[in-house]
Design a protein around this motif. Sequence first.
Motif, mmCIF file in Angstrom:
data_model
loop_
_atom_site.group_PDB
_atom_site.id
_atom_site.type_symbol
_atom_site.label_atom_id
_atom_site.label_comp_id
_atom_site.label_asym_id
_atom_site.label_seq_id
_atom_site.Cartn_x
_atom_site.Cartn_y
_atom_site.Cartn_z
ATOM 1 N N ASN A 1 0.836 -1.204 0.000
ATOM 2 C CA ASN A 1 0.000 0.000 0.000
ATOM 3 C C ASN A 1 0.869 1.251 0.000
ATOM 4 O O ASN A 1 1.753 1.398 0.843
ATOM 5 C CB ASN A 1 -0.908 0.000 1.236
ATOM 6 C CG ASN A 1 -1.828 1.206 1.258
ATOM 7 O OD1 ASN A 1 -2.340 1.629 0.228
ATOM 8 N ND2 ASN A 1 -2.020 1.771 2.440
ATOM 9 N N ASN A 2 0.633 2.132 -0.954
ATOM 10 C CA ASN A 2 1.340 3.414 -1.026
ATOM 11 C C ASN A 2 0.774 4.349 0.032
ATOM 12 O O ASN A 2 -0.427 4.552 0.122
ATOM 13 C CB ASN A 2 1.144 4.009 -2.424
ATOM 14 C CG ASN A 2 1.905 5.314 -2.628
ATOM 15 O OD1 ASN A 2 2.190 6.041 -1.694
ATOM 16 N ND2 ASN A 2 2.228 5.592 -3.884
ATOM 17 N N ILE A 3 1.652 4.938 0.855
ATOM 18 C CA ILE A 3 1.142 5.849 1.886
ATOM 19 C C ILE A 3 1.464 7.313 1.577
ATOM 20 O O ILE A 3 0.610 8.175 1.730
ATOM 21 C CB ILE A 3 1.641 5.468 3.292
ATOM 22 C CG1 ILE A 3 3.163 5.483 3.385
ATOM 23 C CG2 ILE A 3 1.102 4.112 3.695
ATOM 24 C CD1 ILE A 3 3.673 5.288 4.808
ATOM 25 N N THR A 4 2.666 7.622 1.134
ATOM 26 C CA THR A 4 3.016 9.037 0.942
ATOM 27 C C THR A 4 2.359 9.641 -0.279
ATOM 28 O O THR A 4 2.092 10.844 -0.316
ATOM 29 C CB THR A 4 4.545 9.207 0.839
ATOM 30 O OG1 THR A 4 5.046 8.278 -0.138
ATOM 31 C CG2 THR A 4 5.210 8.948 2.171
ATOM 32 N N GLY A 5 2.053 8.831 -1.289
ATOM 33 C CA GLY A 5 1.440 9.365 -2.503
ATOM 34 C C GLY A 5 0.032 9.877 -2.278
ATOM 35 O O GLY A 5 -0.499 10.605 -3.111
#
Length: 553
Positions: A362-366
């Motif tokens: 899972n991408n968090i910063t994007g």
Amino acid sequence: MKINHNLAALNIYRNQQQSTKVISNSFNKLASGQRINQAADDAAGLAISEKMRGQIRGLEKAKHNIQDGISLVQTAEAALGQINDPHLQRLRELAVQASNDTLTQEDRQQIQLEVDQLKEGIDFIANHTEFNTIKLLNRVPGTGESSGVAITNGSEKPLTNTIDYDTQPSWQANKIAFNRGGDIYIMNTDGSGPRLAVNNASQPALSPDGSMIAYVRPDKNLYVAAIDGTGERQLTTTADLHFDSTFGSRLTWSPSGEAVYFKAENKGIESVNLSDGSRLIVSHDTSAASPSISPDGKTMVFQATGGIYSIQVDSTDLQNLVSSGEQPRFSPDGKLIAFSAVSTATNDTELFIMNSDGTNVNNITGKMDTASLHNHNIYPEWSPDGNYIVFHSDNVANPSTGGDIWRVELGGATTDNVNHNAPFHMRIQTGANVGQNVSIALTDARTSALGIHQLSVLSREDAEKAIGQIDNAMKRISAERSRFGVYQNVLEHVQANVESYGENMVTSESRIRDVDMAKEQTKLVGHQIVLQASQSMMAQANQVMQGILQVLK
């Protein structure tokens, strides 16, 4: 007349033993107050009673669970009440005020300042309303989250903001170590109090207790020192460690603090023992770098050609977790791994979280609210409690700062496919058996979920539009408060039923297990009389045998 056997006395003795046994059992029952003291007293009754006791104790714990559930619901409802009044009510006042054309543009700008403050207040309540550390009002899980963990939108914060290039953070205890322009600094976890700890060094790694720091110097050897830089010790002399003051391979400590793991050039991943300086090669992959050890000390993850890998420390069992990624870091509980990788969606380096087996990436910063303000997100590091991640990011808004250390809180939704009407469910165990529970749906009360995160009153048209948006938000908050009120009523009704059910169960178990004291006392007296009579008859039976001797004279 017979003298070899006193048959009358033997018969009396047998009856006397039976009476003694019955009296002994009566004593046990009267002393304990229980009819069943051992399985022999009533085998079937004991089995039924024990089953009932399990139900009774389960119901007692269920009552506590229900009370906790009621407290949780009351906490959420009270916080929603604060969002509604004063925050939303005041926002509506301001929107109505800003709809008046007697105001100047400067007047509306002043009103907008208060509007923004009120929105921040709503997000603060939504992001920080907790019960037993469980967040209640920002819990909307999205598709593909890693074990339910994602960022709390709006919580991202730069901890450093200087012209220097700050990178390679390491967080243990209440301190964060990081590299600033080729020197190692220590700061508090809120970014305050940065101070120089070790000059001319790179790749800092704080020990598990936060008292020591390991690092690499330009001579490519490993050193350790106290967190303030004093008491430096050189652990290697082979000058073969990877050194880079900006993008170097990260060091990591063993969970016990007895060894440090590092990348040895042209060798792979090695560890060095602090007590005797002995070295051990853990991975012979010469491309391996940035190791991280699981909390139980059994597994190591690292980056190498082809992505991120996992290996058992005491074996060669190697697993490729993802095909692309760098700087992996185990979470404090060992269930998750944070890492950096290039995102195909943003074409930039982002931070990701995945399960320790490589699933649910899972991408968090994007998906941060501030994603457009920074890029090149690398070197993730968990807080010791697992609630935060710090990382390096380049400042897009102000490129003159070079690179900064950012911090983000975990807990809310970050995915693109979020249905704000699909709440996070939790179950309150309200009975003693499987499936006896009440489901409670938590909600998202942040401004983004309420549809007012971009609320503007800078023009009459915007203000009029804002009135409708605020009305919709108030309707949603009122609906959520009503729903939590229903939950509380349901739990209170269930609690009343559990209390009644438990009382009846205790009564039933008492009928099986407890002794009737009056009845047992009457039974005891009867057998005591029988015992006394048998003792008297025993004496007379013995006298009969004495009469035989008279015949022989």
